[in-house]
Design an enzyme around this catalytic site. Structure first.
Site, PDB file in Angstrom:
ATOM      1  N   ILE A 156      38.705  48.254  35.152  1.00 55.67           N
ATOM      2  CA  ILE A 156      39.096  46.936  34.627  1.00 55.67           C
ATOM      3  C   ILE A 156      37.862  46.078  34.315  1.00 55.67           C
ATOM      4  O   ILE A 156      37.756  45.501  33.230  1.00 55.67           O
ATOM      5  CB  ILE A 156      40.040  46.221  35.617  1.00 55.67           C
ATOM      6  CG1 ILE A 156      41.352  47.024  35.734  1.00 55.67           C
ATOM      7  CG2 ILE A 156      40.326  44.777  35.179  1.00 55.67           C
ATOM      8  CD1 ILE A 156      42.309  46.549  36.795  1.00 55.67           C
ATOM      9  N   GLU A 265      51.795  37.230  49.588  1.00 53.78           N
ATOM     10  CA  GLU A 265      52.585  37.149  48.356  1.00 53.78           C
ATOM     11  C   GLU A 265      54.066  37.145  48.704  1.00 53.78           C
ATOM     12  O   GLU A 265      54.514  38.096  49.346  1.00 53.78           O
ATOM     13  CB  GLU A 265      52.213  38.300  47.429  1.00 53.78           C
ATOM     14  CG  GLU A 265      50.750  38.184  47.000  1.00 53.78           C
ATOM     15  CD  GLU A 265      50.313  39.190  45.946  1.00 53.78           C
ATOM     16  OE1 GLU A 265      51.135  40.011  45.515  1.00 53.78           O
ATOM     17  OE2 GLU A 265      49.142  39.141  45.557  1.00 53.78           O
ATOM     18  N   HIS A 283      51.409  37.604  40.534  1.00 48.16           N
ATOM     19  CA  HIS A 283      51.017  39.034  40.507  1.00 48.16           C
ATOM     20  C   HIS A 283      51.618  39.749  39.279  1.00 48.16           C
ATOM     21  O   HIS A 283      52.388  40.695  39.404  1.00 48.16           O
ATOM     22  CB  HIS A 283      51.437  39.723  41.820  1.00 48.16           C
ATOM     23  CG  HIS A 283      50.634  40.969  42.092  1.00 48.16           C
ATOM     24  ND1 HIS A 283      50.297  41.390  43.356  1.00 48.16           N
ATOM     25  CD2 HIS A 283      50.098  41.906  41.268  1.00 48.16           C
ATOM     26  CE1 HIS A 283      49.598  42.508  43.297  1.00 48.16           C
ATOM     27  NE2 HIS A 283      49.469  42.843  42.027  1.00 48.16           N
ATOM     28  N   GLY A 285      49.665  41.062  36.774  1.00 42.07           N
ATOM     29  CA  GLY A 285      48.637  41.845  36.073  1.00 42.07           C
ATOM     30  C   GLY A 285      49.174  43.086  35.385  1.00 42.07           C
ATOM     31  O   GLY A 285      48.744  43.438  34.285  1.00 42.07           O
ATOM     32  N   ALA A 286      50.103  43.753  36.034  1.00 43.73           N
ATOM     33  CA  ALA A 286      50.619  45.006  35.469  1.00 43.73           C
ATOM     34  C   ALA A 286      52.000  44.826  34.857  1.00 43.73           C
ATOM     35  O   ALA A 286      52.662  45.808  34.516  1.00 43.73           O
ATOM     36  CB  ALA A 286      50.673  46.067  36.559  1.00 43.73           C
TER      37      ALA A 286
HETATM   38  P1  NAD Z   1      38.323  50.813  39.959  1.00 44.91           P
HETATM   39  O1  NAD Z   1      38.383  51.645  41.187  1.00 44.91           O
HETATM   40  O2  NAD Z   1      38.260  51.478  38.644  1.00 44.91           O
HETATM   41  O3  NAD Z   1      37.083  49.803  40.048  1.00 44.91           O
HETATM   42  C1  NAD Z   1      36.763  49.104  41.208  1.00 44.91           C
HETATM   43  C2  NAD Z   1      35.259  48.964  41.249  1.00 44.91           C
HETATM   44  O4  NAD Z   1      34.918  48.119  42.348  1.00 44.91           O
HETATM   45  C3  NAD Z   1      34.527  50.298  41.474  1.00 44.91           C
HETATM   46  O5  NAD Z   1      33.632  50.557  40.405  1.00 44.91           O
HETATM   47  C4  NAD Z   1      33.795  50.085  42.786  1.00 44.91           C
HETATM   48  O6  NAD Z   1      32.523  50.703  42.844  1.00 44.91           O
HETATM   49  C5  NAD Z   1      33.660  48.573  42.814  1.00 44.91           C
HETATM   50  N1  NAD Z   1      33.365  48.064  44.136  1.00 44.91           N
HETATM   51  C6  NAD Z   1      33.708  48.558  45.353  1.00 44.91           C
HETATM   52  N2  NAD Z   1      33.171  47.813  46.337  1.00 44.91           N
HETATM   53  C7  NAD Z   1      32.476  46.825  45.729  1.00 44.91           C
HETATM   54  C8  NAD Z   1      31.697  45.740  46.206  1.00 44.91           C
HETATM   55  N3  NAD Z   1      31.515  45.536  47.527  1.00 44.91           N
HETATM   56  N4  NAD Z   1      31.125  44.911  45.313  1.00 44.91           N
HETATM   57  C9  NAD Z   1      31.280  45.108  43.977  1.00 44.91           C
HETATM   58  N5  NAD Z   1      31.998  46.136  43.468  1.00 44.91           N
HETATM   59  C10 NAD Z   1      32.592  46.979  44.325  1.00 44.91           C
HETATM   60  O7  NAD Z   1      39.595  49.842  40.054  1.00 44.91           O
HETATM   61  P2  NAD Z   1      40.304  49.074  38.862  1.00 44.91           P
HETATM   62  O8  NAD Z   1      41.371  49.925  38.300  1.00 44.91           O
HETATM   63  O9  NAD Z   1      39.277  48.497  37.985  1.00 44.91           O
HETATM   64  O10 NAD Z   1      41.048  47.917  39.698  1.00 44.91           O
HETATM   65  C11 NAD Z   1      40.316  46.841  40.244  1.00 44.91           C
HETATM   66  C12 NAD Z   1      41.218  45.993  41.128  1.00 44.91           C
HETATM   67  O11 NAD Z   1      42.280  45.427  40.360  1.00 44.91           O
HETATM   68  C13 NAD Z   1      41.910  46.732  42.285  1.00 44.91           C
HETATM   69  O12 NAD Z   1      41.903  45.899  43.436  1.00 44.91           O
HETATM   70  C14 NAD Z   1      43.340  46.886  41.799  1.00 44.91           C
HETATM   71  O13 NAD Z   1      44.245  47.040  42.853  1.00 44.91           O
HETATM   72  C15 NAD Z   1      43.518  45.583  41.059  1.00 44.91           C
HETATM   73  N6  NAD Z   1      44.597  45.554  40.085  1.00 44.91           N
HETATM   74  C16 NAD Z   1      45.377  44.447  40.061  1.00 44.91           C
HETATM   75  C17 NAD Z   1      46.386  44.359  39.139  1.00 44.91           C
HETATM   76  C18 NAD Z   1      47.302  43.171  39.115  1.00 44.91           C
HETATM   77  O14 NAD Z   1      48.485  43.335  38.862  1.00 44.91           O
HETATM   78  N7  NAD Z   1      46.815  41.969  39.363  1.00 44.91           N
HETATM   79  C19 NAD Z   1      46.603  45.405  38.219  1.00 44.91           C
HETATM   80  C20 NAD Z   1      45.761  46.513  38.259  1.00 44.91           C
HETATM   81  C21 NAD Z   1      44.742  46.571  39.207  1.00 44.91           C
HETATM   82  C1  MLT Z   2      48.109  47.541  40.990  1.00 50.20           C
HETATM   83  O1  MLT Z   2      47.430  47.685  42.011  1.00 50.20           O
HETATM   84  O2  MLT Z   2      48.337  48.473  40.206  1.00 50.20           O
HETATM   85  C2  MLT Z   2      48.625  46.196  40.683  1.00 50.20           C
HETATM   86  O3  MLT Z   2      48.571  45.329  41.731  1.00 50.20           O
HETATM   87  C3  MLT Z   2      49.882  46.139  39.915  1.00 50.20           C
HETATM   88  C4  MLT Z   2      51.142  46.448  40.661  1.00 50.20           C
HETATM   89  O4  MLT Z   2      51.530  45.712  41.545  1.00 50.20           O
HETATM   90  O5  MLT Z   2      51.773  47.454  40.348  1.00 50.20           O
END
Ligand code: NAD
Ligand code: MLT
Length: 315
Positions: A156, A265, A283, A285-286
């Site tokens: 992301i 939440e 929440h 995001g997805a």
């Molecule tokens: P990803 O695993 O591809 O990327 C996460 C990155 O964070 C990795 O590159 C990792 O090295 C880095 N990281 C780990 N520890 C760290 C630190 N201490 N400092 C800086 N960077 C660090 O994950 P992603 O798919 O990019 O998702 C990122 C986040 O978004 C996750 O927490 C996921 O659950 C969340 N998310 C939320 C929603 C939503 O609905 N709001 C949707 C999708 C994902």
């Molecule tokens: C996730 O981790 O994929 C997001 O938080 C989205 C969801 O709740 O499915």
């Protein structure tokens, strides 16, 4: 990898029907039972070989212990925070996620938060709907020429970077496992956190919630930031210390925040979501048609791959 034999699968959260169709096509028994109380889940989970959840079902050690036949748990999304992964692993249960399916939706909501926070879109809209024509209170700032810090440059974070570059923002970032040369390829200057705090006009976090990232944005780190910094969290509640953020918003040190995720939440800290400089979503995001379709297909296809002994991408 040895294959996993499955017959019966429980889907206990709302997951797009594409998953059901893919699995039933392989003659698997798929039961969709959403909204189960904890006791109901404990009562039936022993009848299934596999479980698919989104984020509502809490797959605790108790659920895992009751799941005598469970071999596989699938999360139709990225974060597996609602699954006790160590307990599952100890019980010999494989846990997988759908890592890529909702990336772009989370990226786009992040970009929307950055823009909405800068231009008070939600606040001005609410005021106008209440009959208030107020043009003075909502003077924002341009993104062009500002610096955005992206903490966590995985799937992301890097996509947020390339999109914000289109607004002529300078993109800096930190990720402990992505080398500076790799960051440079998507236009992000890799810096230490200590270098980031005083340079950023915007900070957006895209890490998992792990001990190293818990309260990563806190009173001490906020104090090192520029006055007027804006904070965006579409990753996980708890990465930003909510009390510290509220204090910094109240003092005017932080100019605005965009929040999609919360420590609890729904959030109990309503002072934060009620703050006039906070734009917030529950929440979401997805929550797009595309993301939900993608993660449903991704998790179901990975189940089939594991049944055939193939490697999968998820955790
Ligand atoms: P990803 O695993 O591809 O990327 C996460 C990155 O964070 C990795 O590159 C990792 O090295 C880095 N990281 C780990 N520890 C760290 C630190 N201490 N400092 C800086 N960077 C660090 O994950 P992603 O798919 O990019 O998702 C990122 C986040 O978004 C996750 O927490 C996921 O659950 C969340 N998310 C939320 C929603 C939503 O609905 N709001 C949707 C999708 C994902
Ligand atoms: C996730 O981790 O994929 C997001 O938080 C989205 C969801 O709740 O499915």
């Amino acid at each position: 990898m040895s294959s996993i034999k499955l017959n019966s699968i429980l889907i206990s959260d709302p997951v797009n029907n594409a998953a059901v169709e893919i699995l039933r096509e392989r003659k698997l028994q798929v039961d969709v039972r959403t909204g189960l109380a904890k006791e109901q889940l404990l009562e039936i989970i022993g009848n299934y070989d596999a479980l698919i959840v989104r984020s509502v079902t809490q797959v605790t050690k108790e659920v895992i212990d009751a799941g005598r036949n469970l071999k596989l748990i699938g999360r139709a999304g990225v974060g597996v925070d609602n699954i006790d992964v160590p307990a599952a692993t100890a019980a010999g249960i494989v846990v997988i996620n759908a890592p890529g399916g909702n990336t772009i939706s989370a990226v786009e909501l992040t970009c929307a938060m950055i823009l909405a926070s800068s231009r008070y879109v939600a606040q001005a809209c609410a005021a106008l709907k209440n009959g208030v024509w107020d043009r003075k209170s909502y003077t924002g700032n341009e993104l062009r020429g500002k610096t955005i810090a992206i903490i966590g440059l995985g799937r992301i974070g890097r996509e947020v970077a390339t999109r914000m570059q289109a607004f002529e923002m300078r993109t800096i970032g930190y990720d402990p496992i992505i080398p500076a040369e790799a960051c440079a390829k998507f236009g992000v200057q890799s810096l230490s956190l200590e270098e980031i705090w005083p340079q950023a006009d915007y900070i957006t976090v895209h890490t998992p919630l792990i001990p190293e990232t818990k309260n990563l944005i806190n009173a001490t780190t906020l104090a090192k930031c520029k006055k007027g910094v804006r904070i965006i969290n579409v990753a996980r509640g708890g990465i930003v210390d909510e009390d510290a953020l509220l204090d910094a918003l109240q003092s005017g040190h932080v100019a605005g925040a965009g929040l999609d995720v919360y420590l609890e939440e729904p959030p109990r800290n309503t002072q934060l979501v009620q703050h006039p400089k906070v734009v917030c979503t529950p929440h979401l995001g997805a929550s797009t048609k595309e993301a939900q379709d993608n993660v449903a297909k991704e998790i179901a296809l990975q189940f089939l791959d594991l049944m055939e002994g193939k490697k999968v991408q998820g955790i």
